[in-house]
Write a protein that holds these residues in place. Structure first.
Motif, short mmCIF file in Angstrom:
data_model
loop_
_atom_site.label_atom_id
_atom_site.label_comp_id
_atom_site.label_asym_id
_atom_site.label_seq_id
_atom_site.Cartn_x
_atom_site.Cartn_y
_atom_site.Cartn_z
N UNK A 41 5.17 12.25 -3.13
CA UNK A 41 5.11 13.81 -3.80
C UNK A 41 3.38 13.34 -4.57
N UNK A 42 3.67 11.97 -5.46
CA UNK A 42 2.03 12.40 -6.33
C UNK A 42 0.53 12.32 -5.48
N UNK A 43 1.08 11.79 -4.17
CA UNK A 43 -0.08 12.37 -3.50
C UNK A 43 -0.15 14.12 -2.92
N UNK A 44 0.69 14.47 -2.82
CA UNK A 44 0.54 15.53 -2.52
C UNK A 44 0.03 16.67 -3.69
N UNK A 45 0.43 16.06 -5.24
CA UNK A 45 0.44 17.22 -5.84
C UNK A 45 -0.94 16.54 -6.05
N UNK A 46 -1.65 15.97 -6.33
CA UNK A 46 -3.25 15.41 -5.98
C UNK A 46 -3.80 16.61 -5.56
N UNK A 47 -3.43 16.41 -3.86
CA UNK A 47 -4.05 17.30 -2.92
C UNK A 47 -4.06 18.02 -3.77
N UNK A 48 -3.14 18.83 -4.32
CA UNK A 48 -2.64 20.48 -4.30
C UNK A 48 -3.65 21.00 -5.97
N UNK A 49 -3.71 20.32 -6.89
CA UNK A 49 -4.40 20.17 -7.51
C UNK A 49 -5.63 18.91 -7.87
N UNK A 50 -6.58 20.01 -7.01
CA UNK A 50 -8.03 18.53 -7.24
C UNK A 50 -8.46 18.85 -8.83
N UNK A 51 -8.34 19.23 -9.38
CA UNK A 51 -8.80 19.67 -10.90
C UNK A 51 -8.38 18.49 -11.96
N UNK A 52 -7.52 18.16 -11.62
CA UNK A 52 -6.55 17.65 -12.19
C UNK A 52 -6.32 16.44 -11.35
N UNK B 281 -7.49 13.54 -11.08
CA UNK B 281 -7.20 11.77 -12.13
C UNK B 281 -6.09 11.69 -13.22
N UNK B 282 -6.21 12.55 -13.37
CA UNK B 282 -4.75 12.82 -14.45
C UNK B 282 -3.14 12.61 -13.95
N UNK B 283 -2.79 13.10 -12.76
CA UNK B 283 -2.60 13.15 -12.00
C UNK B 283 -1.88 12.03 -10.73
N UNK B 284 -3.32 11.04 -10.82
CA UNK B 284 -3.43 9.82 -10.16
C UNK B 284 -2.72 8.92 -11.29
N UNK B 285 -3.63 9.10 -12.40
CA UNK B 285 -3.29 8.37 -13.92
C UNK B 285 -1.61 8.55 -13.94
N UNK B 286 -0.84 9.60 -13.82
CA UNK B 286 0.80 9.59 -14.11
C UNK B 286 1.28 8.68 -12.78
N UNK B 287 0.44 8.54 -11.84
CA UNK B 287 1.21 7.47 -10.62
C UNK B 287 1.17 5.62 -11.73
N UNK B 288 -0.61 5.77 -10.89
CA UNK B 288 -0.89 3.89 -11.10
C UNK B 288 -0.10 3.85 -12.61
N UNK B 289 0.25 4.72 -13.78
CA UNK B 289 0.77 4.05 -15.08
C UNK B 289 1.80 4.78 -15.94
N UNK B 290 2.27 4.88 -14.52
CA UNK B 290 3.76 5.01 -14.70
C UNK B 290 4.90 4.76 -15.46
N UNK B 291 4.73 3.15 -15.54
CA UNK B 291 5.15 2.08 -16.37
C UNK B 291 4.66 2.38 -17.69
N UNK C 80 13.78 6.40 -6.46
CA UNK C 80 14.33 5.53 -5.59
C UNK C 80 12.92 4.38 -6.24
N UNK C 81 12.02 4.24 -5.61
CA UNK C 81 10.74 3.69 -6.34
C UNK C 81 10.63 3.92 -8.15
N UNK C 82 10.42 4.58 -8.61
CA UNK C 82 10.77 3.95 -10.07
C UNK C 82 11.30 3.54 -10.53
N UNK C 83 12.33 3.44 -10.52
CA UNK C 83 13.35 2.74 -10.72
C UNK C 83 13.40 0.96 -10.11
#
Length: 206
Positions: free
Chosen positions: A57-68, A70-80, A112-115
Motif C-alpha cells: 500500500x505504501x509503495x502504491x501510494x508513493x508511486x501515485x504521488x511522486x511529488x510527495x 519522500x514523505x510517504x516513504x518516511x511514513x513507511x520507514x519511520x512508522x514506529x 498485520x505488519x504494523x502490529x
C-alpha cells in the motif's frame, strides 16, 4: 453488571498515535498541511488496517504521488515513530487488571505488519488474553461486525464487556450493541472508572 472482561483500543489509549505531530516535527506544519491535503494518508492507513499489505500500500501510494514520495516513504520507514510513545499509566492499568484475574482483550484498528512492528517496540502488545486486530479480521471499527466477532468469539454477553476507545464513533458502535463503554480522554479518567466498577483498588490504579 460488573464487567467480566475489559477491552482496550490501542492507538491513543496504550500508544500515542499522532502522524500530524510527527510530520510537523519533520517537515514543518505548513508542508505537513499541504501533504495531508494532497494525499489522503488516513484512508491509506485504513487500507492497511483492513488487512492490505503495509509495504504494498505504501509503495502504491508513493508511486501515485511522486511529488510527495519522500514523505510517504518516511511514513513507511519511520512508522514506529508515528506510533509513539507508549502511555505508561494505561499499560500499568492493563497489567493490574490481569493481575487481578480480569481478562483483557485488544480491539484495535491495526495492520498485520504494523502490529508486528509495534509489538517489537512494545512487548505488552503480546500480553493480551485475546487479540482482535482489524488487519487479521479484515474489518475495522466502527463496523458493527467487528464487535459481533468479539461477542461470538468470547461467548460473553455484551453487557459483560467494558470497552475503552478514544474515538466517539467507535464507542457509540459498542454502546449500540449493549457494551459498557468509556470514552478515553486520559489514563486518570480510565483508572477512576475501573476503580468505580470494582475492578481495581485505588492502589492498583495508580
Amino acid at each position: 453488571m460488573k464487567p467480566q472482561a475489559v477491552i482496550f483500543d490501542i492507538g491513543n489509549v496504550l500508544i500515542e498515535w499522532h502522524p500530524e505531530r510527527f510530520f510537523d516535527a519533520q517537515i514543518g506544519a505548513e508542508r505537513r498541511k499541504a501533504l495531508f491535503a494532497a494525499v489522503d494518508l488516513h484512508s491509506m492507513n485504513d487500507r492497511v488496517d483492513k488487512g492490505e499489505n503495509f509495504h504494498t500500500v505504501l509503495a502504491e501510494t508513493a508511486n501515485a504521488y511522486p511529488d510527495w514520495r519522500a514523505e510517504i516513504e518516511m511514513w513507511h520507514a519511520r512508522w514506529i515513530d508515528l506510533a509513539s510513545p507508549e502511555i505508561p499509566h494505561s499499560v500499568r492499568l492493563m497489567a493490574a487488571l490481569q493481575g487481578n484475574g480480569v481478562p483483557v482483550f485488544s480491539l484495535t484498528n491495526f495492520g498485520v505488519e504494523t502490529y508486528d512492528i509495534a509489538a517489537e517496540r512494545y512487548p505488552f502488545l503480546r500480553q493480551f488474553d485475546r487479540d482482535f486486530i482489524s488487519g487479521h479480521l479484515r474489518m475495522i471499527k466502527p463496523d458493527p461486525a467487528i464487535y459481533r466477532t468479539v461477542e461470538d468469539s468470547t461467548s460473553l454477553p455484551p453487557g459483560a464487556l467494558l470497552f475503552t476507545d478514544d474515538r466517539a464513533d467507535n464507542i457509540a458502535a459498542a454502546k449500540a450493541r449493549g457494551w459498557q463503554t468509556h470514552l478515553f480522554e486520559g489514563p486518570a479518567g480510565w483508572a477512576a472508572r475501573l476503580v468505580a466498577l470494582g475492578l481495581l483498588s485505588e492502589q492498583d490504579a495508580t
